[in-house]
Design a protein around this motif. Structure first.
Motif, PDB file in Angstrom:
ATOM      1  N   TRP A  19      -0.401  10.386   4.523  1.00 27.72           N
ATOM      2  CA  TRP A  19      -0.877  11.312   3.489  1.00 27.72           C
ATOM      3  C   TRP A  19      -0.963  10.617   2.135  1.00 27.72           C
ATOM      4  O   TRP A  19      -1.954  10.732   1.413  1.00 27.72           O
ATOM      5  N   LEU A  20       0.049   9.841   1.838  1.00 28.85           N
ATOM      6  CA  LEU A  20       0.080   9.113   0.561  1.00 28.85           C
ATOM      7  C   LEU A  20      -1.088   8.130   0.477  1.00 28.85           C
ATOM      8  O   LEU A  20      -1.769   8.010  -0.543  1.00 28.85           O
ATOM      9  N   THR A  21      -1.343   7.452   1.601  1.00 28.63           N
ATOM     10  CA  THR A  21      -2.419   6.470   1.632  1.00 28.63           C
ATOM     11  C   THR A  21      -3.768   7.136   1.390  1.00 28.63           C
ATOM     12  O   THR A  21      -4.597   6.649   0.607  1.00 28.63           O
ATOM     13  N   LEU A  22      -3.974   8.261   2.089  1.00 29.92           N
ATOM     14  CA  LEU A  22      -5.265   8.950   1.941  1.00 29.92           C
ATOM     15  C   LEU A  22      -5.433   9.446   0.508  1.00 29.92           C
ATOM     16  O   LEU A  22      -6.530   9.370  -0.064  1.00 29.92           O
ATOM     17  N   ARG A  23      -4.346   9.955  -0.081  1.00 33.99           N
ATOM     18  CA  ARG A  23      -4.418  10.474  -1.438  1.00 33.99           C
ATOM     19  C   ARG A  23      -4.735   9.328  -2.419  1.00 33.99           C
ATOM     20  O   ARG A  23      -5.602   9.444  -3.280  1.00 33.99           O
ATOM     21  N   LEU A  24      -4.046   8.216  -2.215  1.00 29.72           N
ATOM     22  CA  LEU A  24      -4.266   7.053  -3.085  1.00 29.72           C
ATOM     23  C   LEU A  24      -5.715   6.570  -2.974  1.00 29.72           C
ATOM     24  O   LEU A  24      -6.393   6.354  -3.983  1.00 29.72           O
ATOM     25  N   ALA A  25      -6.187   6.440  -1.731  1.00 28.02           N
ATOM     26  CA  ALA A  25      -7.542   5.925  -1.535  1.00 28.02           C
ATOM     27  C   ALA A  25      -8.586   6.900  -2.082  1.00 28.02           C
ATOM     28  O   ALA A  25      -9.582   6.497  -2.695  1.00 28.02           O
ATOM     29  N   GLY A  26      -8.335   8.200  -1.881  1.00 23.44           N
ATOM     30  CA  GLY A  26      -9.289   9.215  -2.362  1.00 23.44           C
ATOM     31  C   GLY A  26      -9.393   9.194  -3.877  1.00 23.44           C
ATOM     32  O   GLY A  26     -10.497   9.112  -4.438  1.00 23.44           O
ATOM     33  N   ILE A  27      -8.242   9.245  -4.529  1.00 22.44           N
ATOM     34  CA  ILE A  27      -8.252   9.265  -6.003  1.00 22.44           C
ATOM     35  C   ILE A  27      -8.844   7.970  -6.545  1.00 22.44           C
ATOM     36  O   ILE A  27      -9.663   7.974  -7.470  1.00 22.44           O
ATOM     37  N   THR A  28      -8.457   6.854  -5.938  1.00 20.80           N
ATOM     38  CA  THR A  28      -8.975   5.556  -6.389  1.00 20.80           C
ATOM     39  C   THR A  28     -10.507   5.508  -6.263  1.00 20.80           C
ATOM     40  O   THR A  28     -11.205   5.039  -7.162  1.00 20.80           O
ATOM     41  N   THR A  29     -11.002   6.022  -5.131  1.00 19.73           N
ATOM     42  CA  THR A  29     -12.456   5.976  -4.912  1.00 19.73           C
ATOM     43  C   THR A  29     -13.191   6.804  -5.958  1.00 19.73           C
ATOM     44  O   THR A  29     -14.197   6.361  -6.529  1.00 19.73           O
ATOM     45  N   ALA A  77      -3.462   0.005 -10.101  1.00 16.57           N
ATOM     46  CA  ALA A  77      -3.577  -1.297  -9.429  1.00 16.57           C
ATOM     47  C   ALA A  77      -4.725  -1.276  -8.413  1.00 16.57           C
ATOM     48  O   ALA A  77      -5.493  -2.230  -8.300  1.00 16.57           O
ATOM     49  N   SER A  78      -4.847  -0.180  -7.671  1.00 16.21           N
ATOM     50  CA  SER A  78      -5.890  -0.080  -6.652  1.00 16.21           C
ATOM     51  C   SER A  78      -7.278  -0.095  -7.276  1.00 16.21           C
ATOM     52  O   SER A  78      -8.226  -0.636  -6.708  1.00 16.21           O
ATOM     53  N   VAL A  79      -7.384   0.532  -8.447  1.00 15.69           N
ATOM     54  CA  VAL A  79      -8.683   0.543  -9.125  1.00 15.69           C
ATOM     55  C   VAL A  79      -9.118  -0.888  -9.418  1.00 15.69           C
ATOM     56  O   VAL A  79     -10.257  -1.270  -9.165  1.00 15.69           O
ATOM     57  N   GLY A 127     -14.841   1.079  -0.979  1.00 18.43           N
ATOM     58  CA  GLY A 127     -13.748   1.261  -1.931  1.00 18.43           C
ATOM     59  C   GLY A 127     -12.587   1.983  -1.275  1.00 18.43           C
ATOM     60  O   GLY A 127     -11.421   1.583  -1.416  1.00 18.43           O
ATOM     61  N   PHE A 128     -12.907   3.041  -0.522  1.00 23.24           N
ATOM     62  CA  PHE A 128     -11.878   3.826   0.149  1.00 23.24           C
ATOM     63  C   PHE A 128     -11.151   2.975   1.193  1.00 23.24           C
ATOM     64  O   PHE A 128      -9.921   2.872   1.206  1.00 23.24           O
ATOM     65  N   ALA A 129     -11.947   2.317   2.032  1.00 21.20           N
ATOM     66  CA  ALA A 129     -11.361   1.562   3.144  1.00 21.20           C
ATOM     67  C   ALA A 129     -10.519   0.393   2.628  1.00 21.20           C
ATOM     68  O   ALA A 129      -9.445   0.102   3.150  1.00 21.20           O
ATOM     69  N   HIS A 130     -11.020  -0.253   1.586  1.00 22.67           N
ATOM     70  CA  HIS A 130     -10.299  -1.398   1.061  1.00 22.67           C
ATOM     71  C   HIS A 130      -8.970  -0.977   0.441  1.00 22.67           C
ATOM     72  O   HIS A 130      -7.964  -1.676   0.558  1.00 22.67           O
ATOM     73  N   THR A 131      -8.974   0.187  -0.192  1.00 21.40           N
ATOM     74  CA  THR A 131      -7.734   0.682  -0.787  1.00 21.40           C
ATOM     75  C   THR A 131      -6.723   1.048   0.304  1.00 21.40           C
ATOM     76  O   THR A 131      -5.521   0.793   0.165  1.00 21.40           O
ATOM     77  N   VAL A 132      -7.216   1.640   1.387  1.00 17.85           N
ATOM     78  CA  VAL A 132      -6.345   1.979   2.502  1.00 17.85           C
ATOM     79  C   VAL A 132      -5.660   0.717   3.032  1.00 17.85           C
ATOM     80  O   VAL A 132      -4.496   0.735   3.415  1.00 17.85           O
ATOM     81  N   GLY A 133      -6.385  -0.391   3.004  1.00 20.06           N
ATOM     82  CA  GLY A 133      -5.867  -1.608   3.612  1.00 20.06           C
ATOM     83  C   GLY A 133      -5.018  -2.468   2.707  1.00 20.06           C
ATOM     84  O   GLY A 133      -4.548  -3.520   3.118  1.00 20.06           O
ATOM     85  N   GLU A 134      -4.791  -2.069   1.445  1.00 25.42           N
ATOM     86  CA  GLU A 134      -4.076  -2.989   0.559  1.00 25.42           C
ATOM     87  C   GLU A 134      -2.579  -3.028   0.880  1.00 25.42           C
ATOM     88  O   GLU A 134      -1.988  -2.065   1.352  1.00 25.42           O
TER      89      GLU A 134
END
Lengths: 360, 227
Positions: free
Chosen positions: B12-22, B98-100, B156-163
């Motif tokens: 859940w945290l990962t999806l939230r991080l990737a979503g907001i970052t995207t 950082a993800s941005v 952007g989403f996928a790359h953030t998920v993978g960091e």
């Protein structure tokens, strides 16, 4: 008013300079004519505001579009622009393209005026198609309608036919001719085709290496012996006439102008209608007497105005037709004939015109 | 078996991080991409290179400097403290920042390419049809460059998920706050919980595959080429 457009632009790019100061008429088609690299498209883009020429000046119909520090961006200028390639938006249908600009101006075309433009350009059945389902000629017609539908104060056309093959050109040219007769606004028309000039232009701006070589009424500029047009292999004269009558026995139509009358093959055009004709310099010969014993139909009294050598054996002669010799006509003759007839400026002669071609 | 609560929290945290970052990247990256695509400035090269840096930098290097910058003595940290929101490292929003940076090139470059391939002409045509710059952006650029934006969002989403490296440097390993899936997998492996690691790792493989599948089949650009 005759000076509706005043343009002064100075541009210096590496390898290219534009330096023009022009006053152009507020009605009719002005052709910006020249070779590629002469600056004609750049001049048009400066007028549109697509190119910034710092320090330039531009006024259209009394409204300043550019002046020193003041620069009206393109989207605030009341103009229509037709690009060389139609440049329709690929994500919109033909209708969507047509309406894109109309939605953004307060008094766009509507109702019968719009129907008329759509009909004039023959795009009524194409409106629901997407640009990639249209032929090049059709796309260009939609693009012209899209520009006209804005009811601009100035129409700018950048070689609208150049990207089309001969067949498509001939498909669009009649539409442009109808536009020419219909439009109340000035049109700046960039072209390098003498043919399009002969069909469409009323005024001519001759550009050479970014500078104005000459500007003025078409008939005058095409017959000025100091300009390249009159010295070209395909040099011709343009004469505006009016349909005066028809001879249904011999199937001829009579066209009157200020210097006399031409007879041409029967035209489907009503008496009183204008007709523009073009006469090739090589189709005009000169005689001292009015030969009645010739098969040439069109023999017109003329006065020699100017002669210039064309090459080592040919001369080009500008004749003036009519009582005050005001209508110019080019003749190309041999140097020997010029000597034998003792042609000098002011001499009264007769122009024998072998062929008169309708140009609109 | 299946996912533990900790696993689900990490997902859940990962999806939230990737979503907001995207979303943030689309907002921030679009003007940057626009500028890079259209400028004739001498700064185009340096700015483009800075945007592309995360492509080649080890994530730990990027994370290290972000940590310093956002820390109590770093310029960003001073600023956030002055704002009264404390410092960002070891918080969710620190990860977002950082993800941005980390995913920036994956969003900017597809958009930049899409805008570059549009050329000047549609923009000029819109201007001659009385559309101002914003109007032109939303009615011409966005619809025509949509494949680019689509690609940018997915990458952007996928790359953030993978960091992983950046997260460890900035966020550490705080359950529910900064412990994302990649870190959770690492923890499982550290603890020799290979089965649990498998579940999450396999999920990541499938997720990544589906994302790329979507990219290649749904993208209007590739679809049009096939048609």
């Amino acid at each position: 008013m005759s000076s509706a457009i005043h343009a002064r632009f100075n541009l210096h790019w590496p390898g290219f300079t534009l330096d023009v100061d022009l006053t152009l008429p507020g009605r009719g088609v002005t052709a910006l004519f020249g070779h590629s690299g002469s600056g004609k498209t750049t001049l048009l883009r400066c007028v549109a505001g697509l190119e910034r020429a710092p320090g330039g000046y531009l006024a259209v119909g009394g409204e300043e579009w550019q002046d020193g520090s003041h620069f009206l961006p393109t989207y605030r200028r009341s103009l229509g622009y037709v690009f060389q390639e139609a440049s329709l938006f690929p994500h919109l249908s033909a209708r969507g393209n047509l309406e894109y600009g109309m939605k953004r101006v307060r008094d766009a075309m509507a109702g019968s005026a719009l129907d008329h433009a759509v009909e004039l350009l023959g795009i009524g059945t194409l409106l629901d198609r997407r640009p990639d389902q249209l032929s090049g000629g059709e796309r260009q017609r939609v693009a012209i309608a899209r520009a006209l539908a804005l009811k601009p104060r100035l129409l700018l056309m950048d070689e609208p036919l150049a990207a089309l093959d001969l067949k498509r050109k001939q498909e669009i040219l009649p539409y442009l001719e109808r536009l020419h007769d219909d439009l109340e606004i000035p049109v700046l028309y960039v072209t390098h085709s003498p043919d399009e000039v002969a069909h469409l232009a009323d005024h001519l701006v001759l550009l050479e290496e970014g500078a104005v070589r000459a500007a003025g009424p078409l008939g005058e500029l095409m017959t000025r012996l100091d300009l390249p047009l009159a010295r070209d292999e395909a040099a011709e004269s343009i004469i505006e006439t009016v349909v005066a009558g028809h001879d249904d026995n011999y199937k001829l139509t009579y066209l009157d102008f200020r210097g006399g009358r031409f007879a041409v093959g029967r035209l489907q055009r009503k008496i009183g209608k204008p007709a523009r004709v073009r006469i090739h310099a090589r189709d005009v010969s000169i005689s001292l007497k009015e030969h009645r014993d010739s098969s040439i139909v069109n023999i017109i009294a003329a006065q020699v105005q100017e002669l210039a050598p064309l090459n080592d054996w040919q001369m080009v002669v500008r004749l003036g037709l009519g009582p005050e010799a005001t209508v110019p006509l080019l003749a190309r003759i041999t140097r020997r004939s010029a000597d034998m007839l003792e042609l000098t400026p002011g001499k009264n002669v007769f122009a024998q015109v072998k062929s008169v071609v309708l140009a609109d | 078996m299946g996912f533990s609560d900790a696993d689900l929290a990490a997902i859940w945290l990962t999806l939230r991080l990737a979503g907001i970052t995207t979303v943030l990247l689309l907002i921030i990256g679009t003007p940057i991409a626009w500028w890079l695509a259209r400028t004739r400035s001498n700064w185009k090269g340096p700015v483009g290179a800075v945007v592309a840096l995360p492509l080649v930098l080890p994530p730990t290097v990027l994370g290290f400097y972000l940590l310093l910058a956002m820390g109590p003595n770093g310029p960003v940290g001073q600023f956030t403290q002055w704002l009264g929101i404390g410092t960002l490292p070891f918080t969710f929003w620190g990860l977002v920042v950082a993800s941005v940076f980390y995913s920036m090139p994956f969003v900017v470059q597809p958009i930049q390419n899409a805008i570059e391939s549009l050329g000047e002409r549609p923009l000029e045509a819109a201007a001659t049809l009385r559309a101002g710059p914003w109007d032109t952006f939303f009615t011409v650029v966005l619809p025509l460059a949509r494949p680019g934006f689509f690609t940018a969002a997915i990458l952007g989403f996928a790359h953030t998920v993978g960091e992983f490296g950046v997260v460890l440097m900035i966020g550490g390993n705080i359950p529910g706050v900064t412990r994302v899936v990649s870190v959770q997998i690492y923890d499982h492996v550290e603890a020799l919980e290979y089965a649990e690691a498998h579940w999450l790792a396999a999920t990541m493989v499938i997720f990544s595959f589906l994302v790329l599948l979507a990219l290649y089949t749904l993208n209007p650009a590739t679809r049009r080429k096939q048609a």
